[in-house]
Design an enzyme around this catalytic site. Structure first.
Site, PDB file in Angstrom:
ATOM      1  CE  LYS A 224      -2.392  -2.632   3.341  1.00 55.98           C
ATOM      2  NZ  LYS A 224      -3.023  -2.791   4.624  1.00 55.98           N
ATOM      3  NE  ARG A 225       4.557   2.162   4.805  1.00 58.58           N
ATOM      4  CZ  ARG A 225       5.190   1.361   5.664  1.00 58.58           C
ATOM      5  NH1 ARG A 225       6.497   1.278   5.649  1.00 58.58           N
ATOM      6  NH2 ARG A 225       4.514   0.643   6.520  1.00 58.58           N
TER       7      ARG A 225
END
Ligand code: GLU
Length: 494
Positions: free
Chosen positions: A248-249
């Site tokens: 996600k990052r």
């Protein structure tokens, strides 16, 4: 009879549901359905600072959209903290765990020393040998303590068979006496996870490969608690084209399940695509119905090699892995129209292009039109963008640059011819494909151009597009009124 299959999906709601999490959920679900077992949803929300209600809702919505149904849950890990603490107390009582009073400063000093000697720091067990009296004395003095597991000593090892990664051996001496309850009384995630899995009688732990490193410690916990071990199945990772882990990052929205939903994916196409990431079947088949997947899927076919998801965050031209898009277009073009209908409806509703008549007296027209135009589409959103000429009453359409250059600009006479052709189409009694074709050919002869000039000109003005279905079918589908109005508004061609 073998024991019941009970598997779980246990997301931490610290972010949205991403494709890695969806893959884990899908494989657990498939395995449960295949073995007529149970799938349990457990929200691992004990990290209260990072878990949010929005994220929980997002995960639930994403799973529902994918079609993943649960038999039990959602359970919330935070509701069971008492169980986790009780387990730690049992471990203390049975001598499998001990209270450690070493302060942060002491530990830091020891860690520094190890670093200076280039040793791996491992807790030196100085509190492991405290007598009950010594423990009582420190407690009475109000000294804070953590609870650590007593890892067996000697030459032994934790040995287990992971279904994907094979036999894994971890020597006891390489595992430190790890903390299971913090000084503030909070159980550690490792313990909570095991206690919950044991309580829920989980038979198979199917999760990402990043859980593999913690598994030996968890096995020690199962053993110390006298619980039966589940079967461990760790799934290989999904990497981006640069071989970095999809996260996600670093990949943001591009790996969120909701991104696929918003960008016109059919849920089953995404499920089919994700199952194939990291699983190979003997026939190298690509397209699977639910029933086919239930028959063909096996944990044994899961690859150890990491798979590559071709998300290209630097190229805005394609929204995701071309293979995923191809999978989507396959389903979109071939699935039964009645199954596709609600998805197209939802897209049109979002765009304000839906008419109630499409579900009623114009339903036949609607389905025929969807069928006609879907042959070239990739995403549900194409029904709104490329499908706009069919569903909107716009008289003047946006014209694709290529179509304008190729079909209009070379023939300036079209600005005058096409409105005239529109008049004829308004008057003709027979509006069948054959009659329209005749009419256009005769008209082309009259104005002394090849039929193709008229036909391509009409296509461009009534759809705005260079390519598409056969023109005469387009004309009958759009209907007389729209075609005539659009031809009458043929732009001036300089
Ligand atoms: N809550 C963990 C995660 O989201 C799952 C760990 C597990 O499946 O055991 O990564």
């Amino acid at each position: 009879m073998s024991e019941e299959v009970r598997v779980r999906f246990a997301p931490s709601p610290t972010g949205y549901l991403h494709i890695g999490g969806a893959r884990t959920a899908i494989l657990n679900w498939l395995y449960a359905r295949q073995h007529k077992g149970k799938l349990i949803l457990r929200i691992e929300d004990t990290d209260t600072e990072r878990s949010t209600a929005d994220m929980i809702q997002g995960i639930l919505d994403g799973l529902e959209w994918l079609g993943i149904d649960f038999d039990e849950g959602p359970y919330y890990q935070s509701d069971f903290i008492k169980d986790h603490i009780a387990a730690a107390e049992r471990l203390l009582a049975s001598g499998h765990a001990y209270k450690c009073f070493c302060s942060k400063e002491e530990l830091e000093e020891k860690r520094e020393k190890a670093r200076a000697q280039k040793d791996d720091f491992r807790y030196d067990k100085s509190c492991r040998g405290l007598t009950p009296a010594q423990v009582a004395e420190r407690e009475a003095a109000g000294q804070p303590y953590v609870i650590r597991l007593k890892v067996p000593e000697g030459d032994g090892a934790v040995v287990f068979d992971d279904v994907v990664y094979g036999t894994i051996t971890k020597r006891y001496r390489d595992i430190e006496d790890f903390v299971i309850v913090r000084a503030n009384g909070q159980p550690l995630y490792l313990l909570s996870n095991v206690v919950d899995d044991a309580r829920d009688r989980i038979s198979h732990v199917i999760r990402g490969q990043d859980g593999l490193g913690n598994t030996p410690k968890q096995i020690l916990l199962y053993q110390a608690l006298g619980e039966k071990l589940p079967v461990f199945v760790h799934m290989s990772l999904t990497l981006d084209p640069q071989r970095a882990k999809i996260s996600k990052r670093s990949h943001g929205e591009l790996v969120a399940v909701h991104f696929y939903r918003e960008h016109g994916f059919l849920p089953w196409a995404l499920v089919n695509f994700l199952v194939l990431l990291g699983w190979s079947n003997p026939e190298s088949k690509e397209i699977f119905s639910y029933e086919e997947l239930l028959a063909a899927f096996s944990l044994a076919g899961m690859n150890r090699a990491n798979s590559v998801f071709n998300v290209n965050k630097d190229d805005p031209k394609f929204i995701t892995d071309p293979k995923a898009i191809n999978m989507n277009s396959h389903y979109l073009r071939t699935m039964p129209l009645a199954e596709l209908e609600p998805y197209v409806r939802a897209e049109l509703e979002k765009a304000g292009l839906w008419r109630d008549a499409y579900a009623d007296e114009r339903r036949e027209w609607f389905l025929r039109t969807v069928d006609l135009i879907r042959a070239r589409y990739h995403l549900l959103t194409d029904f709104v963008t490329l499908g706009r000429p069919y569903f909107a009453d716009d008289v003047v359409l946006e014209i694709e640059e290529k179509a304008r250059r190729k079909n209009l600009e070379k023939f300036p006479g079209l600005s005058e011819w096409l409105p005239r052709l529109g008049d004829r189409l308004e008057q003709t009694a027979d509006f069948s494909e054959a009659a329209i074709e005749d009419l256009m050919r005769v008209f082309a002869e009259e104005v002394e151009v090849k039929p193709g000039v008229i036909i391509n000109g009409v296509r461009t003005v009534i759809t705005g597009q260079l390519a598409g279905p056969g023109l005469f079918e387009i004309v009958t589908t759009l209907g007389r009124e729209r075609v005539v109005a659009r031809l009458r508004h043929t732009p001036q061609i300089a």
